[in-house]
Design an enzyme around this catalytic site. Sequence first.
Site, PDB file in Angstrom:
ATOM      1  N   ASP A   2     -55.112  87.713  92.932  1.00 15.44           N
ATOM      2  CA  ASP A   2     -54.133  87.406  91.895  1.00 15.44           C
ATOM      3  C   ASP A   2     -54.367  86.022  91.293  1.00 15.44           C
ATOM      4  OD1 ASP A   2     -52.006  87.904  90.302  1.00 15.44           O
ATOM      5  OD2 ASP A   2     -50.482  87.557  91.840  1.00 15.44           O
ATOM      6  N   HIS A  19     -60.763  87.600  84.741  1.00 15.49           N
ATOM      7  CA  HIS A  19     -61.166  88.763  85.552  1.00 15.49           C
ATOM      8  C   HIS A  19     -62.673  88.710  85.842  1.00 15.49           C
ATOM      9  CE1 HIS A  19     -57.217  90.380  85.300  1.00 15.49           C
ATOM     10  NE2 HIS A  19     -57.278  90.723  84.034  1.00 15.49           N
ATOM     11  N   LEU A 113     -69.742  94.478 107.850  1.00  8.66           N
ATOM     12  CA  LEU A 113     -68.410  94.493 107.236  1.00  8.66           C
ATOM     13  C   LEU A 113     -68.086  95.852 106.600  1.00  8.66           C
ATOM     14  CD1 LEU A 113     -66.020  92.679 106.101  1.00  8.66           C
ATOM     15  CD2 LEU A 113     -67.430  92.444 104.046  1.00  8.66           C
TER      16      LEU A 113
HETATM   17  C1  FPP Z   1     -54.557  90.073  89.202  1.00 11.12           C
HETATM   18  O1  FPP Z   1     -54.623  88.910  88.407  1.00 11.12           O
HETATM   19  C2  FPP Z   1     -55.834  90.744  89.149  1.00 11.12           C
HETATM   20  C3  FPP Z   1     -56.018  92.045  88.790  1.00 11.12           C
HETATM   21  C4  FPP Z   1     -54.912  92.950  88.390  1.00 11.12           C
HETATM   22  C5  FPP Z   1     -57.342  92.637  88.735  1.00 11.12           C
HETATM   23  C6  FPP Z   1     -58.298  92.189  89.796  1.00 11.12           C
HETATM   24  C7  FPP Z   1     -59.612  92.682  89.397  1.00 11.12           C
HETATM   25  C8  FPP Z   1     -60.770  92.023  89.462  1.00 11.12           C
HETATM   26  C9  FPP Z   1     -60.982  90.703  90.093  1.00 11.12           C
HETATM   27  C10 FPP Z   1     -61.995  92.604  88.865  1.00 11.12           C
HETATM   28  C11 FPP Z   1     -62.198  94.080  88.979  1.00 11.12           C
HETATM   29  C12 FPP Z   1     -62.370  94.562  90.343  1.00 11.12           C
HETATM   30  C13 FPP Z   1     -63.509  94.717  90.981  1.00 11.12           C
HETATM   31  C14 FPP Z   1     -63.533  95.218  92.394  1.00 11.12           C
HETATM   32  C15 FPP Z   1     -64.786  94.430  90.336  1.00 11.12           C
HETATM   33  P1  FPP Z   1     -53.663  88.815  87.157  1.00 11.12           P
HETATM   34  O2  FPP Z   1     -54.403  89.262  85.951  1.00 11.12           O
HETATM   35  O3  FPP Z   1     -52.399  89.560  87.405  1.00 11.12           O
HETATM   36  O4  FPP Z   1     -53.419  87.275  87.075  1.00 11.12           O
HETATM   37  P2  FPP Z   1     -52.106  86.591  86.557  1.00 11.12           P
HETATM   38  O5  FPP Z   1     -51.024  86.925  87.533  1.00 11.12           O
HETATM   39  O6  FPP Z   1     -52.478  85.150  86.564  1.00 11.12           O
HETATM   40  O7  FPP Z   1     -51.826  87.104  85.171  1.00 11.12           O
END
Ligand code: FPP
Length: 226
Positions: A2, A19, A113
Amino acid sequence: MDGNGRWAQARGLPRTEGHRRGVEALRRTVRAASDLGVSYLTIFSFSTENWRRPAMEVSFLLALFKRFVRNDLAELHASNVRVRMIGDRDGTPADIRELIDQAEALTRDNTALTLIIAFNYGARDEIMRATNRLLADRLAKGDDTPVTAAEISACLDTGDFPDPDLVIRTSGEVRLSNFLMWQAAYSELVFTPVLWPDFDHGALESAIAEFRMRDRRFGGLAQKSV
Ligand code: FPP
């Protein structure tokens, strides 16, 4: 994982850049987990609720996910990492499901892992699917015995895996957000202000150090009180 959006916004960049950098943090974390001797690492990559995000962000995340599996699978396999998915497969786009099937098949005998990718995952959805499977099985057999906790555990997507010892949430948010709610009943929770794109070996090591300081009683008494 997050805090990608906030990481990007703080730098005047589009959320998608957060992301993209989040995937780099994921690569670092998988390596760090292997180096630190972690046996199971579950990453929350896309929730059953993430479909509510703007269509453009959803398609970016799906594309990033596919690119990650395509680009990194060979290296994960070479590092003896076993890849598994948890989440609603039936509701997952066919191309992603196929990639995950391939990753699972290629790495199934790996012994270092286990990387568990929670995709289209929500704990309530998982518990509901497990309940319906158990119910259908009971009805088919005309069995009216009560369901046990062990049966529910075995029927969850995580049926083959141990419960997590440690759940780490980044970005200063202090909630589980529908992540492994059954399995995390006695997990130690570590909340860190680090935004996911900044997460690294040191951040994982500190979370594990905090975990080691905890006195785990599982509802019983501390060893010294017995
Ligand atoms: C939350 O941050 C993150 C997500 C909903 C997506 C996580 C995905 C990735 C890191 C990349 C895709 C996955 C893989 C396995 C390659 P947020 O966008 O909610 O952050 P914020 O709370 O600051 O808005």
